[in-house]
Design an enzyme around this catalytic site. Structure first.
Site, PDB file in Angstrom:
ATOM      1  N   THR A  39       0.850  -1.194   0.000  1.00  0.00           N
ATOM      2  CA  THR A  39       0.000   0.000   0.000  1.00  0.00           C
ATOM      3  C   THR A  39       0.882   1.239   0.000  1.00  0.00           C
ATOM      4  OG1 THR A  39      -1.843  -1.073   1.145  1.00  0.00           O
ATOM      5  CG2 THR A  39      -1.745   1.312   1.262  1.00  0.00           C
TER       6      THR A  39
ATOM      7  N   PHE B 189       1.141   5.142   0.776  1.00  0.00           N
ATOM      8  CA  PHE B 189       0.548   6.195   1.588  1.00  0.00           C
ATOM      9  C   PHE B 189       1.156   7.535   1.182  1.00  0.00           C
ATOM     10  CE2 PHE B 189       0.203   2.330   4.009  1.00  0.00           C
ATOM     11  CZ  PHE B 189      -1.006   2.421   4.701  1.00  0.00           C
TER      12      PHE B 189
END
Length: 373
Positions: free
Chosen positions: A255, A257
């Site tokens: 992921t 960010f």
């Protein structure tokens, strides 16, 4: 000059006396500490012409008068290290992946949990926190559209990015076995990333706000037939058993960010940088192609392009046979590319894009995180 010599002689006499008696005597001609006057620490002595006494216990080896300046500077350096930590907002509760990413991006920060993504934006804008760290895309689940829309709505700046390897675990209360579970709670993205595993287990999937929140809910209600997909950190915090580890469909589950702040950072060229923009174009054949060509001409690599409906900009003319259905929608485009705004080629590309775009906004130019390729 004679005053200076007199004070110097007085200091030498004091030093000689200390050496003979092995006892520290005050300097007869103490001078004010520049460091003390500049530092807003609490000092006992209010007279600016006397050596300040700091309310801390000093090591014995620092009691010598000749080490007074070194002692003072070292003390203030140590005390200045205890400045207030950077406050970083994230969505979720303790144990969330966003909290782990915040601590990875800012190791000595104070993570501040928020109930939803927009609260993170508002917390930064109001000055309650210094940064917000939000997920923007995942290698398996794709883009987090909500945060793209919030980026356009709010006026914060992207000042960095951080990539985190996501390792999902199936959690349950102590003494609960895998065969006892009937359903599993987690964030929609986490459920999508573990679709194959959860389907094979025959578990009903229930979407909630965040992964750690799901673990907390299962633990607080002492559920015996409900599990949660969350991190190992969440399992430790909420005292849950790990029934299965690494249940994501793909081991490469990363992921990305982004870090948001009220003010942008100054881009440089000393390290790899990434730049994010949002723009809109006139409708017509080849308009997007023309816009993207400006990057190809200067050899800038695009790493991301995302289109989102331009809210409140849809055509109000209904289609012929469907009442209320607009004929066309306006779109905005988000783009990330590997270059710094400090580079001349980037400025050339943006200059050409401005001529083609109906609107263009720089979201941020920031150091790239190349931890995972």
């Amino acid at each position: 000059m004679w005053i200076f010599r007199k004070r110097l002689q007085g200091a030498r006499d004091a030093y000689q006396s200390c050496q003979e008696k092995k006892d520290l005597k005050p300097n007869p001609f103490p001078m004010a500490s520049t460091t003390a006057r500049m530092n807003p620490l609490q000092i006992k002595d209010k007279n600016p012409y006397q050596t300040p006494t700091i309310a801390v216990n000093l090591p014995k080896q620092w009691s010598h008068p000749c080490t007074r300046i070194k002692r003072s500077s070292t003390l203030f350096a140590q005390l200045n290290d205890e400045e207030p930590r950077l406050r970083v907002a994230y969505q979720g509760v303790p144990g969330a992946y966003s909290e782990s990413a915040a601590l990875k991006a800012y190791p000595i920060c104070e993570p501040v949990p928020c109930p939803d993504f927009e609260t993170c934006f508002l917390a930064v804008e109001s000055g309650l926190v210094d940064r917000a760290l939000l997920p923007i895309e995942n290698s398996l689940g794709g883009s987090i559209h909500r945060n793209y829309d919030l980026l356009f709505r709010h006026r914060l700046h992207i000042v960095g990015e951080k990539k985190l390897l996501i390792r999902h675990c199936l959690l349950a209360n102590p003494n609960v076995k895998l065969e006892d579970l009937k359903s599993v709670h987690s964030h929609p993205q986490a459920l999508a990333q573990c679709e194959k595993t959860l389907t094979n287990l025959g578990l009903v999937r229930v979407a909630v706000d965040d992964t750690a929140g799901a673990a907390k809910y299962v633990a607080d209600h002492k559920l015996k037939d409900v599990g949660a997909v969350a991190s190992m950190t969440a399992a430790k915090i909420y005292n849950l058993d790990i029934l299965a580890q690494d249940i994501q469909d793909d081991s490469y589950n990363v992921t990305r960010f982004i870090m948001l702040a009220r003010k942008p950072i100054i881009p440089g060229t000393d390290k790899p940088f990434k730049t994010s923009i949002v723009f809109s174009l006139e409708e017509g054949p080849g308009e997007l192609c023309k816009a993207l060509t400006v990057f190809e001409k200067v050899k800038i690599n695009l790493t991301k392009i995302e289109s989102r409906p331009l809210q409140k900009q849809a055509s109000q003319t209904p289609a012929d046979n469907i009442v209320g259905f607009p004929k066309g929608f306006g779109y905005i485009f988000y783009a990330d590319f590997e270059a710094s705004m400090a580079e001349s080629r980037t400025q050339d590309a943006i200059g050409h894009l401005k001529k083609l775009a109906t609107s263009l906004r720089l979201l941020g130019s920031y150091p790239a995180d190349n931890s995972f390729q």
